[in-house]
Enzyme design. Structure first.
Site: not given
Length: 312
Positions: A141, A162, A180, A246
């Site tokens: 997916h 998405k 998808d 970060r």
């Protein structure tokens, strides 16, 4: 084990069928490896893999027809070879095939084809194509987009954004491969190739709007059939208690079919432009491949400043 229809290979390689009497509609190929049966024509069948496609080139042809072999000896050689029920035999360079050879092939039920291409060219094209067609595969997916030539696989929970990120990337000039459901094939130990199922190709689902056809709305330049997967963008809900990377000094990886792919975890919260973040991730990944790492450059600058401060 995956297979590919022999007829599909014939159509792909534009082969000429010299034995149309043989029904090839149900014949399957199960290995991408090719064999040039020089040793077999000499009578050596130890460790012979009968599942491979057999190619006859100049060398094999010269051995049979210019090495003082009689027609009876050639008949015996090919009779033994075809007796193993090989998938097919391909004569390259438009080498002539006698009527007796065709009759023998029909009797043994082994299709024979011809092509004008050189033997090495046929081997290279066949192996490359069969490796993709017969590669191990899974379906996951996600959304696959070509961004600046890099294959970005965007994953995350359903409804996280998405498809919306992919649509924004398409509007910015990038190309959709699949939405998808992404079919992933392992074509080598280093390469994963993604594509869309036939049913959903070129389509995107947008909640509140429904299904849209990207190819129709944005043109053929906005879609792509297949794309190697270079980078995974994993979207997740923002968690204020989680410590996020970060600096990016060390790459993180995820694994598909035994192949590792660089993976970036991107927290999602209101106000973040996911398309721009995906673009930046793709450019940064390409920059790292070219030998420049911004995080390490920052680390080097900090260390140099510390050393200079200590010297003063």
């Amino acid at each position: 084990m995956y297979t590919v229809e022999l007829q599909k290979m014939v159509d792909k390689m534009h082969l000429v069928n010299l034995t149309p009497e043989i029904d090839i509609s149900k014949r399957l190929i199960s290995t991408p490896e090719i064999n040039r049966p020089a040793l077999q024509l000499a009578g050596f069948f130890n460790d012979f893999d009968a599942d491979r496609i057999q190619l006859i080139g100049n060398v094999e042809y010269a051995y049979m027809y210019h090495n003082e072999m009689t027609s009876e000896e050639r008949h015996i050689c090919f009779s033994r070879l075809m007796g193993y029920n090989v998938p097919c035999i391909i004569f390259c360079r438009d080498l002539p095939v006698s009527d007796g050879m065709k009759k023998l092939a029909i009797a043994k039920g082994v299709p024979v084809f011809s092509t004008a291409k050189e033997t090495t060219t046929v081997v290279a094209e066949l192996v490359r194509w069969l490796q993709v067609e017969l590669a191990p595969r899974i379906s996951i997916h996600g959304v696959l987009v070509d961004v600046f030539g890099e294959g970005l696989l965007i994953t995350g929970e359903s409804g996280i954004g998405k498809s919306e990120a992919a649509l924004e990337l398409i509007k910015r000039g990038h190309r959709l491969v699949s939405d998808d459901v992404v079919e992933i094939k392992k074509v080598s130990d280093d390469t994963l190739v993604g594509s869309a199922p036939d049913v959903t190709r070129h389509l995107i689902e947008l909640r509140g709007i429904g299904i849209i056809d990207v190819k129709t709305l944005y043109g053929v330049q906005s879609v792509k059939e297949t794309q190697s997967i270079n980078l995974v963008i994993r979207l997740e809900e923002w968690n204020k208690d989680k410590e996020y990377d970060r600096f990016g000094l060390e790459d993180k990886y995820t694994e598909f079919l035994g192949n590792k792919v660089v993976c970036n975890d991107i927290p999602v919260r209101p106000g973040r432009n996911l398309a721009i973040i995906c673009e930046a991730a793709a450019i940064n990944y390409r920059q790292k491949k070219m030998g420049y790492n911004a995080a390490k450059e920052l680390q080097n600058r900090v260390m140099n400043n510390l050393r200079n401060s200590q010297q003063q």
